[in-house]
Write a protein that holds these residues in place. Structure first.
Motif, PDB file in Angstrom:
ATOM      1  N   SER A 370       9.374  10.200  -7.662  1.00 33.73           N
ATOM      2  CA  SER A 370       8.274   9.870  -6.746  1.00 33.73           C
ATOM      3  C   SER A 370       7.172   9.120  -7.469  1.00 33.73           C
ATOM      4  CB  SER A 370       7.741  11.155  -6.110  1.00 33.73           C
ATOM      5  OG  SER A 370       6.626  10.868  -5.301  1.00 33.73           O
ATOM      6  N   SER A 371       6.842   9.570  -8.699  1.00 33.51           N
ATOM      7  CA  SER A 371       5.781   8.889  -9.467  1.00 33.51           C
ATOM      8  C   SER A 371       6.183   7.458  -9.794  1.00 33.51           C
ATOM      9  CB  SER A 371       5.486   9.673 -10.746  1.00 33.51           C
ATOM     10  OG  SER A 371       5.053  10.979 -10.435  1.00 33.51           O
ATOM     11  N   THR A 373       8.407   5.610  -8.288  1.00 27.26           N
ATOM     12  CA  THR A 373       8.499   4.817  -7.055  1.00 27.26           C
ATOM     13  C   THR A 373       7.119   4.412  -6.575  1.00 27.26           C
ATOM     14  OG1 THR A 373      10.498   6.043  -6.480  1.00 27.26           O
ATOM     15  CG2 THR A 373       9.444   4.760  -4.731  1.00 27.26           C
ATOM     16  N   GLU A 374       6.140   5.326  -6.639  1.00 20.76           N
ATOM     17  CA  GLU A 374       4.774   4.980  -6.237  1.00 20.76           C
ATOM     18  C   GLU A 374       4.212   3.871  -7.121  1.00 20.76           C
ATOM     19  OE1 GLU A 374       2.552   8.550  -6.337  1.00 20.76           O
ATOM     20  OE2 GLU A 374       3.429   9.389  -4.490  1.00 20.76           O
ATOM     21  N   SER A 375       4.470   3.973  -8.449  1.00 25.09           N
ATOM     22  CA  SER A 375       3.989   2.932  -9.351  1.00 25.09           C
ATOM     23  C   SER A 375       4.646   1.591  -9.031  1.00 25.09           C
ATOM     24  CB  SER A 375       4.283   3.341 -10.801  1.00 25.09           C
ATOM     25  OG  SER A 375       3.913   2.313 -11.698  1.00 25.09           O
ATOM     26  N   ALA A 378       3.125   0.184  -5.902  1.00 23.92           N
ATOM     27  CA  ALA A 378       1.801  -0.410  -6.112  1.00 23.92           C
ATOM     28  C   ALA A 378       1.934  -1.791  -6.763  1.00 23.92           C
ATOM     29  CB  ALA A 378       0.959   0.520  -6.980  1.00 23.92           C
ATOM     30  N   GLN A 563       7.856   1.057  -0.161  1.00 20.61           N
ATOM     31  CA  GLN A 563       6.933   2.071   0.369  1.00 20.61           C
ATOM     32  C   GLN A 563       7.725   3.181   1.056  1.00 20.61           C
ATOM     33  OE1 GLN A 563       3.763   2.245  -0.132  1.00 20.61           O
ATOM     34  NE2 GLN A 563       3.326   0.233  -1.010  1.00 20.61           N
ATOM     35  N   ALA A 566       9.289   5.272  -1.495  1.00 17.41           N
ATOM     36  CA  ALA A 566       8.281   6.148  -2.109  1.00 17.41           C
ATOM     37  C   ALA A 566       8.019   7.355  -1.220  1.00 17.41           C
ATOM     38  CB  ALA A 566       6.988   5.372  -2.354  1.00 17.41           C
ATOM     39  N   GLU A 570       8.742  11.201  -2.071  1.00 18.01           N
ATOM     40  CA  GLU A 570       7.773  12.292  -1.942  1.00 18.01           C
ATOM     41  C   GLU A 570       8.339  13.410  -1.071  1.00 18.01           C
ATOM     42  OE1 GLU A 570       4.208  10.603  -0.470  1.00 18.01           O
ATOM     43  OE2 GLU A 570       3.706   9.545  -2.323  1.00 18.01           O
TER      44      GLU A 570
END
Length: 638
Positions: A370-371, A373-375, A378, A563, A566, A570
């Motif tokens: 999750s981390s 994928t979020e990075s 972004a 997104q 991500a 999560e």
């Protein structure tokens, strides 16, 4: 209603049957009335169609130009009559009326008044004469005929309602030239309908008068055996089981009831015998009840311990506490069930430990995923924003290149127009130069004329001097002519000098204009090359704009997918944490079972407590208190 319930069943069935017959008769009468009315209406329409055919065949014998189109059944589909005359023999209408029994009418269409005028009819007006020359009322039939359509319905003619059939008459081009009509007084049709309805109602009343007594007799004969059956049932309720039961050989419902009463009689007789035998069995029953109380008490104690999650309970069969032999299978099954439950719970405890470990590892992996994928999302979002700005910049450049291409094309057109003007100016200069040369030639001719005139004047003066006094006047004229010739020669020389100077200037101007034309042609060539380059740049800019737009769209889609990934990561992380918490809860729940080997169970429970104490606090789920859980509902969550 209460009085009706007190009547015998046969009377009630007869009343209900009579009411049903009356309702059925009324329904049939209503439906028959509607169907008869519809049938008479259809019959009247068929008579009108037949009358129209008879009328047109009669007219066809008088007027050969009439053309009739019909269907295979003989119904008229179209009437062609180029011109309907203002007067048609009355015999034609009378003949058709005698054949069909209807009132035929022939109309001619007056285009001036837009009216259908009767030219032949059997309908009479108020004074008793034929209604010849009267127009058709502007009703629904009129509008249908104007549109070239057929009308079939009810209208008022001379104040009397008629069932009528109207069909338009056309010429070869399809224009309405007249119409025919077949009419029948609506009162005659209604009288025929009423006569038939009265006859039908009479037959219905006669049928009811005959059927009701017959129904009464049939019902009475069919229901009389029910009274005898009722008496037999009353006797059996009073304890008489030896009465003979009739009608048992019939094949209808009464025979089935009689056979059922026989079975009931035999059953009641056997029950009475059993009642007498039950007294002897009472003692045996009490003994069995005592054994059942022992079994129930023992099972209650064992199930109570099971409800407290105690899997060490067993039902024993000893001399001090004997267990009834008849229920030995129940005791053995209970003990086997507890053994299987103990084995199952032990296996689940081992699996729960494995699930807890796997769930914790999955939660860590999902959190890392999750981390990352979020990075990544972004970064991709920033790239999408930068690419969006680049797309807008490329699109703006493409638009500017298109504007420059348009401006360059306009400049090229203006330059070409200026080149044409310069070319025209060169041509004008060359024409002026040619005119100057012609003027020089003319001036040379004038100069020669002046020189010849001067010679002639000189000769004339010499001859006038020779003539003496007689030629003095001629000498004066010759002198004037000579002076004029000299003056003309001088003027011609001046003009020639001016023309020469002008020709020199024109030649100089022509040279300059030719140089300007060459320079302008060079400019046009250069402008064409620049326009081609700008056009290529505009095309390349457009292609780049399209390519960047497609890349931008792809990046936006990739951004949306990232997104979504991500969000899914999560959700997977949350699901993994939930799975971990659920596994730990299940471990805590299983720790409440009391199994064989208390030391092993205590170690396993302690490990479960430690694992729950190590649970991250950010999950929002507090560790479970095993003592508090043990005092709660033992089967909660299962």
């Amino acid at each position: 209603m209460s009085k009706l319930k007190k009547l015998p069943l046969a009377v009630r069935l007869i009343i209900v049957s009579a009411l049903m017959l009356i309702v059925m008769a009324g329904t049939l009468t209503f439906v028959g009335h509607h169907e008869m009315r519809q049938t008479l209406k259809e019959f009247a329409q068929e008579e009108n169609v037949f009358g129209a055919r008879a009328l047109m065949e009669t007219l066809e014998e008088i007027y050969p130009e009439i053309e009739i189109s019909t269907t295979a059944a003989g119904a008229i589909t179209q009437i062609i009559w180029p011109v309907v005359p203002d007067s048609v023999p009355a015999d034609a209408a009378d003949t058709a009326s005698e054949i069909t029994g209807l009132d035929p009418t022939i109309f001619a269409f007056d285009r001036g008044t837009q009216s259908f005028v009767r030219v032949a009819t059997t309908i009479l007006n108020e004074d008793g004469g034929r209604a010849i020359g009267t127009p058709l009322a502007r009703n629904e039939a009129y509008h249908a005929l104007i549109d070239g359509a057929v009308f079939n319905g009810l209208v008022d003619i001379q104040g009397v309602p008629y069932n009528v059939y109207y069909r338009p008459i056309l010429n070869e081009s399809g224009t309405v030239t007249g119409a025919i009509a077949l009419a029948q007084p609506h009162a005659d049709l209604q009288a025929s309908l009423q006569t038939k309805l009265d006859t039908k109602m009479l037959w219905v009343v006669v049928a009811l008068s005959v059927m009701l007594p017959i129904a009464y007799l049939v019902m009475r004969s069919m229901l009389s055996p029910l009274g005898k059956m009722t008496k037999l049932i009353t006797g059996m309720s009073e304890g008489r089981f030896d009465d003979a039961i009739p009608y048992d050989t019939r094949g209808d419902e009464l025979g089935e009831i009689a056979n059922s009463l026989k079975i009931l009689q035999n059953s009641l007789r056997a029950a009475d015998e059993l009642k007498q035998a039950n007294a002897a069995r009472q003692a045996e029953t009490e003994r069995q009840q005592a054994e059942q109380r022992i079994v129930v008490t023992t099972l209650t104690e064992g199930l109570s311990k099971l409800s407290q999650l105690d899997l060490t309970v067993r039902i024993q069969n000893t001399d001090a506490e004997p267990f009834p032999a008849e229920y030995e299978t129940l005791r053995t099954s209970f003990n086997e069930l507890v053994d299987q439950l103990t084995e199952t719970v032990s296996s689940i405890q081992v699996i729960a430990e494995e699930v807890t470990g796997d769930a914790r590892e999955m939660a860590g992996s999902s959190s890392d995923l999750s981390s990352r994928t979020e990075s990544q999302a972004a970064t991709l979002q920033e790239s999408a924003a930068a690419l969006e700005e680049l797309s807008q910049s490329v699109q703006s450049t493409a638009e500017n290149a298109a504007d420059a291409e348009t401006t360059t094309n306009e400049n090229r057109e203006v330059t070409k127009a200026t080149g044409e003007v310069v070319t025209n100016a060169i041509a004008a200069m060359e024409a002026i130069e040619a005119s100057s040369q012609q003027i020089n030639q003319i001036i040379s001719v004038i100069d020669d004329i002046a020189f010849q005139t001067n010679l002639l004047a000189l000769n004339a003066g010499v001859e006038a001097a020779r003539a003496g006094e007689a030629g003095r006047g001629f000498a004066v004229v010759a002198s004037e002519v000579r002076a004029l010739a000299q003056h003309s020669s001088a003027s011609a020389q001046e003009i020639k000098s001016l023309i020469a100077a002008s020709s020199q200037q024109v030649e100089t101007g022509s040279g300059l204009v030719r140089d300007a034309g060459k320079a302008l042609n060079d400019i046009i060539d250069r402008v064409d090359r620049v326009a081609g380059l700008v056009s290529d740049i505009a095309v390349s800019a457009k292609e780049q704009s399209v390519g960047v737009s497609e890349i931008n769209a792809g990046v936006r889609d990739l951004d949306a997918a990232t997104q979504s990934n991500a969000a899914m990561a999560e959700e997977a992380s949350a699901a993994s944490e939930g799975l971990t918490n659920a596994a730990e809860k299940m471990t805590a729940r299983l720790a409440r079972f009391r199994l064989e080997g208390q030391a092993a169970r205590a170690n396993w429970a302690a490990a479960a407590v430690v694992s729950m104490a190590d649970t991250p606090t950010d999950t929002g789920i507090a560790p479970i208190d095993l003592k508090q859980a043990a005092s709660a509902d033992p089967f909660r969550g299962f």
